[in-house]
Write a protein that holds these residues in place. Structure first.
Motif, PDB file in Angstrom:
ATOM      1  N   LEU A   1       0.832  -1.207   0.000  1.00 40.22           N
ATOM      2  CA  LEU A   1       0.000   0.000   0.000  1.00 40.22           C
ATOM      3  C   LEU A   1       0.864   1.253   0.000  1.00 40.22           C
ATOM      4  O   LEU A   1       0.569   2.206  -0.738  1.00 40.22           O
ATOM      5  CB  LEU A   1      -0.936   0.004   1.210  1.00 40.22           C
ATOM      6  CG  LEU A   1      -2.145  -0.902   1.075  1.00 40.22           C
ATOM      7  CD1 LEU A   1      -2.846  -1.050   2.417  1.00 40.22           C
ATOM      8  CD2 LEU A   1      -3.102  -0.356   0.033  1.00 40.22           C
ATOM      9  N   ARG A   2       1.901   1.269   0.826  1.00 38.97           N
ATOM     10  CA  ARG A   2       2.778   2.447   0.870  1.00 38.97           C
ATOM     11  C   ARG A   2       3.492   2.668  -0.451  1.00 38.97           C
ATOM     12  O   ARG A   2       3.669   3.805  -0.894  1.00 38.97           O
ATOM     13  CB  ARG A   2       3.792   2.309   2.000  1.00 38.97           C
ATOM     14  CG  ARG A   2       3.220   2.588   3.371  1.00 38.97           C
ATOM     15  CD  ARG A   2       4.311   2.696   4.419  1.00 38.97           C
ATOM     16  NE  ARG A   2       4.983   1.434   4.676  1.00 38.97           N
ATOM     17  CZ  ARG A   2       4.557   0.519   5.538  1.00 38.97           C
ATOM     18  NH1 ARG A   2       3.464   0.723   6.221  1.00 38.97           N
ATOM     19  NH2 ARG A   2       5.226  -0.597   5.715  1.00 38.97           N
ATOM     20  N   GLU A   3       3.905   1.591  -1.109  1.00 34.97           N
ATOM     21  CA  GLU A   3       4.699   1.727  -2.332  1.00 34.97           C
ATOM     22  C   GLU A   3       3.865   1.817  -3.603  1.00 34.97           C
ATOM     23  O   GLU A   3       4.177   2.595  -4.495  1.00 34.97           O
ATOM     24  CB  GLU A   3       5.674   0.555  -2.443  1.00 34.97           C
ATOM     25  CG  GLU A   3       6.734   0.568  -1.362  1.00 34.97           C
ATOM     26  CD  GLU A   3       7.663  -0.625  -1.443  1.00 34.97           C
ATOM     27  OE1 GLU A   3       7.550  -1.437  -2.392  1.00 34.97           O
ATOM     28  OE2 GLU A   3       8.501  -0.763  -0.535  1.00 34.97           O
ATOM     29  N   TYR A   4       2.796   0.998  -3.708  1.00 42.76           N
ATOM     30  CA  TYR A   4       2.067   0.878  -4.971  1.00 42.76           C
ATOM     31  C   TYR A   4       0.602   1.305  -4.880  1.00 42.76           C
ATOM     32  O   TYR A   4      -0.099   1.269  -5.888  1.00 42.76           O
ATOM     33  CB  TYR A   4       2.112  -0.566  -5.471  1.00 42.76           C
ATOM     34  CG  TYR A   4       3.505  -1.142  -5.515  1.00 42.76           C
ATOM     35  CD1 TYR A   4       4.471  -0.629  -6.374  1.00 42.76           C
ATOM     36  CD2 TYR A   4       3.864  -2.197  -4.681  1.00 42.76           C
ATOM     37  CE1 TYR A   4       5.748  -1.150  -6.401  1.00 42.76           C
ATOM     38  CE2 TYR A   4       5.138  -2.725  -4.701  1.00 42.76           C
ATOM     39  CZ  TYR A   4       6.076  -2.202  -5.568  1.00 42.76           C
ATOM     40  OH  TYR A   4       7.341  -2.725  -5.589  1.00 42.76           O
ATOM     41  N   ALA A   5       0.091   1.613  -3.694  1.00 43.29           N
ATOM     42  CA  ALA A   5      -1.296   2.041  -3.457  1.00 43.29           C
ATOM     43  C   ALA A   5      -2.322   0.932  -3.677  1.00 43.29           C
ATOM     44  O   ALA A   5      -3.502   1.200  -3.822  1.00 43.29           O
ATOM     45  CB  ALA A   5      -1.648   3.264  -4.298  1.00 43.29           C
TER      46      ALA A   5
END
Length: 147
Positions: free
Chosen positions: A129-133
């Motif tokens: 989630l933090r990197e690719y949403a």
């Protein structure tokens, strides 16, 4: 376990895992659910305890029971309930209410077995989630989008 994660697109996601006390019925595991069950396990546990008690009670008076034998039996009796508890299924949920007009609300749900696997997959979803949403970019994890 519940985590709040700010995704790469600015939305706030809630990633949580919950222990399930009953096994969810999965289509490919149906035959395994039909065979087996609690009755066989209870019968084997009672039989094991009865045989061990017969070993201890039926021994001659001059024979000493070593303490390691009692310890080994105790560990054997505790192994299976501990394994059952550690291998319980966990439900993983990642959801967001959305982020305004252009970012919709989403909900992803999955299931894994074991506490350590649930912790790993929760951390993996938060990292994605933090990197690719999205909670699972590659599509090889347990989380699947729910409409």
């Amino acid at each position: 376990m519940t985590r709040l994660v700010r995704a790469g697109d600015g939305r706030i996601w809630t990633v949580r895992s919950r222990l399930e006390w009953t096994d969810p019925v999965v289509e490919e595991e149906f035959e395994h659910d039909v065979t087996g069950g609690r009755i066989g396990a209870i019968f084997m546990a009672v039989l094991l305890v009865a045989l061990f008690l017969a070993l201890i009670v039926g021994r001659p008076n001059d024979v000493m029971v070593p303490s390691w034998l009692l310890l080994a039996f105790g560990l054997l009796v505790l192994f299976f309930p501990a394994r059952w508890l550690v291998r319980r299924p966990w439900t993983l949920v990642a959801e967001t209410p959305g982020g305004g007009d252009e970012l919709p609300a989403e909900r992803w749900v999955g299931s894994v077995r074991g506490f350590f696997t649930a912790r790993h997959e929760t951390s993996r979803a938060a990292k994605h989630l933090r990197e690719y949403a999205v909670p699972d970019r590659e599509g090889d994890g347990p989380l699947q989008p729910v409409n």
